[in-house]
Design a protein around this motif. Structure first.
Motif, PDB file in Angstrom:
ATOM      1  N   UNK A  66       0.827  -1.200   0.000  1.00 51.58           N
ATOM      2  CA  UNK A  66       0.000   0.000   0.000  1.00 51.58           C
ATOM      3  C   UNK A  66       0.866   1.257   0.000  1.00 51.58           C
ATOM      4  N   UNK A  67       1.969   1.241   0.729  1.00 52.76           N
ATOM      5  CA  UNK A  67       2.875   2.395   0.728  1.00 52.76           C
ATOM      6  C   UNK A  67       3.558   2.563  -0.630  1.00 52.76           C
ATOM      7  N   UNK A  68       3.841   1.474  -1.312  1.00 57.08           N
ATOM      8  CA  UNK A  68       4.368   1.570  -2.688  1.00 57.08           C
ATOM      9  C   UNK A  68       3.340   2.239  -3.598  1.00 57.08           C
ATOM     10  N   UNK A  69       2.097   1.832  -3.463  1.00 52.63           N
ATOM     11  CA  UNK A  69       1.029   2.412  -4.279  1.00 52.63           C
ATOM     12  C   UNK A  69       0.872   3.904  -3.976  1.00 52.63           C
ATOM     13  N   UNK A  70       0.949   4.261  -2.712  1.00 55.23           N
ATOM     14  CA  UNK A  70       0.850   5.662  -2.307  1.00 55.23           C
ATOM     15  C   UNK A  70       2.032   6.461  -2.847  1.00 55.23           C
ATOM     16  N   UNK A  71       3.231   5.915  -2.725  1.00 54.54           N
ATOM     17  CA  UNK A  71       4.417   6.598  -3.248  1.00 54.54           C
ATOM     18  C   UNK A  71       4.276   6.816  -4.754  1.00 54.54           C
ATOM     19  N   UNK A  72       3.738   5.851  -5.454  1.00 58.09           N
ATOM     20  CA  UNK A  72       3.518   5.969  -6.889  1.00 58.09           C
ATOM     21  C   UNK A  72       2.566   7.130  -7.182  1.00 58.09           C
ATOM     22  N   UNK A  73       1.500   7.232  -6.427  1.00 60.44           N
ATOM     23  CA  UNK A  73       0.507   8.286  -6.646  1.00 60.44           C
ATOM     24  C   UNK A  73       1.098   9.685  -6.450  1.00 60.44           C
ATOM     25  N   UNK A  74       2.091   9.810  -5.566  1.00 60.29           N
ATOM     26  CA  UNK A  74       2.654  11.118  -5.246  1.00 60.29           C
ATOM     27  C   UNK A  74       4.063  11.327  -5.806  1.00 60.29           C
ATOM     28  N   UNK A  75       4.543  10.404  -6.630  1.00 62.81           N
ATOM     29  CA  UNK A  75       5.856  10.567  -7.253  1.00 62.81           C
ATOM     30  C   UNK A  75       7.017  10.409  -6.291  1.00 62.81           C
ATOM     31  N   UNK A 171       0.255   2.540   9.630  1.00 59.78           N
ATOM     32  CA  UNK A 171       1.451   3.089   8.995  1.00 59.78           C
ATOM     33  C   UNK A 171       1.204   3.456   7.531  1.00 59.78           C
ATOM     34  N   UNK A 172       0.415   2.668   6.824  1.00 58.26           N
ATOM     35  CA  UNK A 172       0.138   2.990   5.421  1.00 58.26           C
ATOM     36  C   UNK A 172      -0.704   4.258   5.312  1.00 58.26           C
ATOM     37  N   UNK A 173      -1.648   4.419   6.209  1.00 59.48           N
ATOM     38  CA  UNK A 173      -2.465   5.624   6.218  1.00 59.48           C
ATOM     39  C   UNK A 173      -1.631   6.847   6.594  1.00 59.48           C
ATOM     40  N   UNK A 174      -0.766   6.706   7.582  1.00 63.25           N
ATOM     41  CA  UNK A 174       0.098   7.829   7.987  1.00 63.25           C
ATOM     42  C   UNK A 174       1.002   8.260   6.832  1.00 63.25           C
ATOM     43  N   UNK A 175       1.571   7.297   6.109  1.00 61.08           N
ATOM     44  CA  UNK A 175       2.412   7.632   4.959  1.00 61.08           C
ATOM     45  C   UNK A 175       1.638   8.354   3.875  1.00 61.08           C
ATOM     46  N   UNK A 176       0.404   7.923   3.633  1.00 62.11           N
ATOM     47  CA  UNK A 176      -0.433   8.571   2.620  1.00 62.11           C
ATOM     48  C   UNK A 176      -0.764  10.004   3.023  1.00 62.11           C
ATOM     49  N   UNK A 177      -1.123  10.207   4.278  1.00 61.94           N
ATOM     50  CA  UNK A 177      -1.453  11.559   4.746  1.00 61.94           C
ATOM     51  C   UNK A 177      -0.234  12.464   4.652  1.00 61.94           C
ATOM     52  N   UNK A 178       0.928  11.956   5.039  1.00 61.68           N
ATOM     53  CA  UNK A 178       2.150  12.768   4.998  1.00 61.68           C
ATOM     54  C   UNK A 178       2.510  13.164   3.567  1.00 61.68           C
ATOM     55  N   UNK A 179       2.441  12.223   2.624  1.00 60.89           N
ATOM     56  CA  UNK A 179       2.741  12.569   1.228  1.00 60.89           C
ATOM     57  C   UNK A 179       1.696  13.520   0.659  1.00 60.89           C
ATOM     58  N   UNK A 180       0.445  13.335   1.027  1.00 61.66           N
ATOM     59  CA  UNK A 180      -0.593  14.252   0.567  1.00 61.66           C
ATOM     60  C   UNK A 180      -0.321  15.670   1.082  1.00 61.66           C
ATOM     61  N   UNK A 181       0.055  15.781   2.338  1.00 64.05           N
ATOM     62  CA  UNK A 181       0.323  17.117   2.906  1.00 64.05           C
ATOM     63  C   UNK A 181       1.491  17.776   2.195  1.00 64.05           C
ATOM     64  N   UNK A 182       2.533  17.027   1.885  1.00 60.23           N
ATOM     65  CA  UNK A 182       3.658  17.602   1.143  1.00 60.23           C
ATOM     66  C   UNK A 182       3.189  18.080  -0.235  1.00 60.23           C
ATOM     67  N   UNK A 183       2.385  17.274  -0.905  1.00 55.78           N
ATOM     68  CA  UNK A 183       1.887  17.655  -2.231  1.00 55.78           C
ATOM     69  C   UNK A 183       0.968  18.862  -2.143  1.00 55.78           C
TER      70      UNK A 183
END
Length: 187
Positions: A66-75, A171-183
């Motif tokens: 899931x974190x790989x998928x999230x990283x993909x979505x946010x580059x 952890x997967x949700x936290x990573x997604x929220x953090x990348x979203x906030x950066x974006x």
């Protein structure tokens, strides 16, 4: 050829190159696949990006995928410590939804940039994080979190505001929220 430009070593098609029953036996899916592609691990993307999720001993393959998928979505890229689930294991590959073929992987200490630990409480609020260049978001396994030796190597500690009062996030949700906030902030 995959959309990411990686050629399979072998392509097995039920009823053409292999008996359908054999694919059903080797698959962990509820419904047998019609096609199975075999790839080399060494052909997967390697390297780092300006934003990276550095995973410390995240042992659940579903979370890694899931974190790989999230990283993909946010580059972003993903850096893995020893003790992380294998990103090429069946559960991680399924959870990544193909992102394993696009997201560069690296070792935990490889990415350069400001290292920012995501902690459940006590860090500065994530929206207040100031980053002027590359950033490495360091996330730990849900149960153990980040040990002191990893926290000591981070320049900042941030927490995701949780006005609802939850104790912590997956952890997967936290990573997604953090990348979203950066974006969201254009970083």
């Amino acid at each position: 050829m995959d959309a990411a430009g990686i050629e399979p070593v072998e392509l097995l098609v039920a009823g053409e190159t292999v008996e359908p029953e054999l694919l059903a036996e080797v698959s962990s899916l509820a419904h047998p696949p019609r096609v199975v592609a075999v790839f080399r691990r060494d052909d997967l993307p390697r390297g780092v990006r300006a934003a990276t999720l550095a995973l410390w001993r995240v042992g659940d393959p579903g979370n890694v995928g899931t974190l790989l998928r999230t990283a993909d979505a946010f580059g972003a890229g993903v850096a893995l410590s020893e003790g992380c689930a294998d990103p090429t294991g069946p559960k991680a590959v399924r959870a990544s939804m193909g992102s394993i073929f696009r997201v560069p992987l690296s070792g935990f200490d490889e990415p350069a940039g400001k290292r920012v630990a995501l902690v459940p409480t006590g860090g500065i609020p994530l929206p207040e994080l100031e980053v002027g260049g590359d950033v490495v978001l360091v996330l730990g396994a849900e149960r153990e979190g980040l040990p002191p030796e990893v926290l000591d190597r981070c320049e900042e500690r941030v927490s995701i505001p949780q006005p609802g009062g939850g104790e912590s996030l997956n952890v997967a949700l936290a990573g997604a929220i953090a990348l979203y906030e950066l974006a969201r902030q254009g970083r």
